[in-house]
Design a protein around this motif. Structure first.
Motif, PDB file in Angstrom:
ATOM      1  N   ALA A  79       0.809  -1.245  -0.215  1.00 18.14           N
ATOM      2  CA  ALA A  79      -0.032   0.029  -0.094  1.00 18.14           C
ATOM      3  C   ALA A  79       0.796   1.193  -0.097  1.00 18.14           C
ATOM      4  O   ALA A  79       0.559   2.243  -0.825  1.00 18.14           O
ATOM      5  N   THR A  82       2.145   2.139  -3.551  1.00 22.11           N
ATOM      6  CA  THR A  82       0.985   2.245  -4.565  1.00 22.11           C
ATOM      7  C   THR A  82       0.453   3.605  -4.060  1.00 22.11           C
ATOM      8  O   THR A  82      -0.236   4.155  -5.146  1.00 22.11           O
ATOM      9  N   SER A  83       0.458   4.034  -2.854  1.00 27.34           N
ATOM     10  CA  SER A  83      -0.167   5.375  -2.398  1.00 27.34           C
ATOM     11  C   SER A  83       0.615   6.825  -2.579  1.00 27.34           C
ATOM     12  O   SER A  83       0.089   7.601  -2.444  1.00 27.34           O
ATOM     13  N   THR A 133      -6.256  -9.347   0.442  1.00 27.26           N
ATOM     14  CA  THR A 133      -5.726  -7.757   0.807  1.00 27.26           C
ATOM     15  C   THR A 133      -4.568  -7.529   0.346  1.00 27.26           C
ATOM     16  O   THR A 133      -4.254  -6.633   0.095  1.00 27.26           O
ATOM     17  N   THR A 136      -5.550  -5.896  -3.109  1.00 31.97           N
ATOM     18  CA  THR A 136      -6.070  -4.492  -3.188  1.00 31.97           C
ATOM     19  C   THR A 136      -5.353  -3.361  -3.422  1.00 31.97           C
ATOM     20  O   THR A 136      -5.774  -2.401  -3.915  1.00 31.97           O
ATOM     21  N   PRO A 137      -4.186  -3.444  -2.861  1.00 27.39           N
ATOM     22  CA  PRO A 137      -3.463  -1.916  -3.490  1.00 27.39           C
ATOM     23  C   PRO A 137      -3.181  -1.735  -4.886  1.00 27.39           C
ATOM     24  O   PRO A 137      -3.314  -0.641  -5.297  1.00 27.39           O
ATOM     25  N   ARG A 139      -5.113  -3.077  -7.086  1.00 25.50           N
ATOM     26  CA  ARG A 139      -6.651  -2.931  -7.749  1.00 25.50           C
ATOM     27  C   ARG A 139      -6.872  -1.511  -7.443  1.00 25.50           C
ATOM     28  O   ARG A 139      -7.590  -0.702  -8.336  1.00 25.50           O
ATOM     29  N   ASP A 140      -6.735  -1.025  -6.232  1.00 20.96           N
ATOM     30  CA  ASP A 140      -6.718   0.530  -6.125  1.00 20.96           C
ATOM     31  C   ASP A 140      -6.216   1.500  -6.783  1.00 20.96           C
ATOM     32  O   ASP A 140      -6.685   2.188  -7.346  1.00 20.96           O
ATOM     33  N   ALA A 143      -7.943   1.265 -10.195  1.00 20.84           N
ATOM     34  CA  ALA A 143      -9.308   2.008 -10.195  1.00 20.84           C
ATOM     35  C   ALA A 143      -9.210   3.505 -10.480  1.00 20.84           C
ATOM     36  O   ALA A 143      -9.625   4.242 -10.921  1.00 20.84           O
ATOM     37  N   GLU A 144      -8.141   3.906  -9.394  1.00 22.66           N
ATOM     38  CA  GLU A 144      -7.801   5.250  -9.448  1.00 22.66           C
ATOM     39  C   GLU A 144      -7.564   5.894 -10.846  1.00 22.66           C
ATOM     40  O   GLU A 144      -7.844   7.031 -11.266  1.00 22.66           O
ATOM     41  N   ASP A 151     -10.365  -4.856 -10.859  1.00 21.34           N
ATOM     42  CA  ASP A 151     -10.317  -6.158  -9.944  1.00 21.34           C
ATOM     43  C   ASP A 151      -9.617  -7.128 -10.745  1.00 21.34           C
ATOM     44  O   ASP A 151      -8.725  -7.868 -10.335  1.00 21.34           O
TER      45      ASP A 151
END
Length: 191
Positions: A79, A82-83, A133, A136-137, A139-140, A143-144, A151
């Motif tokens: 996370a 990727t964030s 989980t 998820t990072p 996928r996020d 999506a962003e 997904d």
């Protein structure tokens, strides 16, 4: 009554639990799944096998708790990359690099043991949840970026990384596998 080595009984139990998990991980890395038993874990920290059962109900429970300990740590790393700032390609590539680095971590021994272990169905369900989980990072971030099917694309990307991890674990040329896998991942993500 046993002596506690912390300010409170709860702190003592938490410290002992952490020491048992660390010992279990050491055993997995050094001896593989066959060496992991409650007795071996207890012996490693100087605790009777019967006392280990206060923390773990079985070898499968030790494995499950090792996974519960490792996955949040790795998910946080994924996370984090990727964030952060940067373009989509850089963030996807960093996600891939961290995922591939998992193979050289002691935590990878946990994954290998869990794959071959006979675990109760409830544990398998929880492992699937934890596995999700980790994706998820990616996928996020997809999506962003506006991917139509983030997904599906994230799961396909995870499969690419899985083959890279498998080849690294088998001893293939690390630089070649890493660079090729990351290149294919970025192309597949259309970044």
């Amino acid at each position: 009554m046993p002596r506690i080595s912390a300010a409170t009984v709860a702190d003592h139990r938490a410290g002992r639990h952490a020491a048992l998990l660390a010992a279990a991980l050491e055993i997995l890395v050094a001896e593989g799944p066959a060496g992991l038993t409650p007795a071996a874990v207890g012996a490693r920290v100087g605790l009777a096998r019967s006392s280990v059962y206060r923390y773990f109900s079985s070898t499968a429970d030790i494995l499950a708790q090792l996974v519960e300990d490792a996955v949040p740590r790795w998910r946080a790393r994924l996370a984090g990359v990727t964030s952060g700032p940067g373009d989509l390609r850089g963030r996807v590539r960093e996600f891939g690099a961290v995922t591939l680095s998992f193979v050289s971590s002691p935590d990878y021994a946990v994954l290998r043991a869990v794959v071959s272990a006979e675990l109760p169905p409830g544990c398998r369900v929880r492992l699937d949840e934890l596995h999700e989980t980790m994706i998820t990072p990616l996928r996020d971030v997809l999506a962003e970026a506006g991917h139509e099917h983030p997904d599906l694309v994230a799961h396909l990307g995870w499969s690419i990384l899985g083959e890279g991890r498998r080849r690294l674990a088998a001893g293939a040329d690390p630089e070649m596998v890493r660079e090729t896998t990351l290149d294919v991942l970025c192309r597949a993500m259309a970044v």
